[in-house]
Design an enzyme around this catalytic site. Sequence first.
Site, PDB file in Angstrom:
ATOM      1  N   LYS A  79      -6.858  -2.379  -0.918  1.00 10.10           N
ATOM      2  CA  LYS A  79      -5.484  -3.887  -1.095  1.00 10.10           C
ATOM      3  C   LYS A  79      -5.654  -5.061  -1.001  1.00 10.10           C
ATOM      4  O   LYS A  79      -5.927  -4.967  -0.256  1.00 10.10           O
ATOM      5  CB  LYS A  79      -4.306  -2.397  -1.596  1.00 10.10           C
ATOM      6  CG  LYS A  79      -2.979  -3.360  -2.236  1.00 10.10           C
ATOM      7  CD  LYS A  79      -1.961  -2.699  -2.407  1.00 10.10           C
ATOM      8  CE  LYS A  79      -0.491  -3.160  -3.013  1.00 10.10           C
ATOM      9  NZ  LYS A  79       0.313  -2.153  -2.702  1.00 10.10           N
ATOM     10  N   SER A 154       2.976  -1.034  -6.766  1.00  9.04           N
ATOM     11  CA  SER A 154       2.414  -1.996  -7.246  1.00  9.04           C
ATOM     12  C   SER A 154       0.619  -2.061  -6.219  1.00  9.04           C
ATOM     13  O   SER A 154       0.008  -3.021  -6.598  1.00  9.04           O
ATOM     14  CB  SER A 154       3.051  -3.377  -6.152  1.00  9.04           C
ATOM     15  OG  SER A 154       2.091  -2.574  -3.938  1.00  9.04           O
ATOM     16  N   SER A 178       4.781   2.780  -4.119  1.00  6.03           N
ATOM     17  CA  SER A 178       3.765   1.838  -4.624  1.00  6.03           C
ATOM     18  C   SER A 178       1.844   2.622  -4.767  1.00  6.03           C
ATOM     19  O   SER A 178       1.631   1.833  -5.190  1.00  6.03           O
ATOM     20  CB  SER A 178       4.369   0.460  -4.034  1.00  6.03           C
ATOM     21  OG  SER A 178       4.709  -0.640  -4.643  1.00  6.03           O
TER      22      SER A 178
END
Length: 485
Positions: A79, A154, A178
């Site tokens: 990420k 997210s 997330s």
Amino acid sequence: MSLFDHKITELKQLIHKKEIKISDLVDESYKRIQAVDDKVQAFLALDEERARAYAKELDEAVDGRSEHGLLFGMPIGVKDNIVTKGLRTTCSSKILENFDPIYDATVVQRLQDAEAVTIGKLNMDEFAMGSSTENSAYKLTKNPWNLDTVPGGSSGGSAAAVAAGEVPFSLGSDTGGSIRQPASFCGVVGLKPTYGRVSRYGLVAFASSLDQIGPITRTVEDNAFLLQAISGVDKMDSTSANVDVPDFLSSLTGDIKGLKIAVPKEYLGEGVGKEARESVLAALKVLEGLGATWEEVSLPHSKYALATYYLLSSSEASANLARFDGIRYGYRTDNADNLIDLYKQTRAEGFGNEVKRRIMLGTFALSSGYYDAYYKKAQKVRTLIKKDFEDVFEKYDVIVGPTTPTPAFKIGENTKDPLTMYANDILTIPVNLAGVPGISVPCGLADGLPLGLQIIGKHFDESTVYRVAHAFEQATDHHKAKPEL
């Protein structure tokens, strides 16, 4: 059949039998990215040259030495809020558009120690603020199951890349859901570890008392492999816990006889869709058939979790994001006449709307006239939410419920309504506030879109969470379903 349909243990066996090379795995990843990422748009940056060179080096090490890392040769995506030396890290924000870190996050270093191969960086909601990955300044990531729907957020890029077969595993971060929410939306396995289980050093901070890095994978077994590799105390992170890291893989016995499951009535009540409710009830029947028992319980303060979370996380974000000022690194405006103007214009131009909304909310909550009424009160409610979990765990081994109230929603459907968007995390947020571990595993489809089963455990008891998740996975075929791209 893709090589990535194999689990880590199977891939490692194929490598050692010389039926495949590590270079083949890396090649498979980049070929798949080339084939589908123009549709999915999960990746922000690729590290192809270094990855291919490292794969060749590891190929030579198959015979060259007897000891190999836990993730030897496994391709992985990271990420974009986890810093990677020499590979651009932007947090999907314009304000960090050209940020090239000079160090690796501890989790990235641990992946390297385990001899995993980093493929690239994955899209996300800007600074991890969002539930749909629509807040990225760079790309609009799509759900591989239906390209008209969101992948969640997210960590939407991390979940979508695994679901689309671009990488077999990825790292995400979870502040209010997330990892688990996008894992649910994309039909993969995502774990938020106990707060403190995994070092946050090198994770660009959103809300420091809530953020936690965790793995996203196709199977529970692979998830346990990744957590094994990245867990443990870290002198660079004072919030990492000095507790023993158990052998998570040894907990995957398939035996849950006598296990006591709590099902909060709040997790199956108002606001939770019929499909999500029915999929959880069906999952509970499977777990009953495996010898577990379940009872309905109450987490009475969970109804305050959403408001508590947004006050606390926004307050922490207001402080954490003050460092992005156009002076030290990142974006700097050209439209400033003085220093104060430079700060204002840089932040106004560099941050997206959602980030600015939360900074303003947090600054308001921390202001002198409202600190006691909002921030301090939210901290007290957080304590009550944590106590609810502690009370339930005195009698039960795990808590089970849906990960999300509904399957993935259409792109653009909730962008004009922040409260509806925030409510997507209503079932995951309490877990972060309590600091306990939670996993999402696939438990069915609704109109062709995945649904997730959330299994929540006691502090530092990821082993039991994995045991239940693995037993459920082995008794069903939900994890075998794949999107057609």
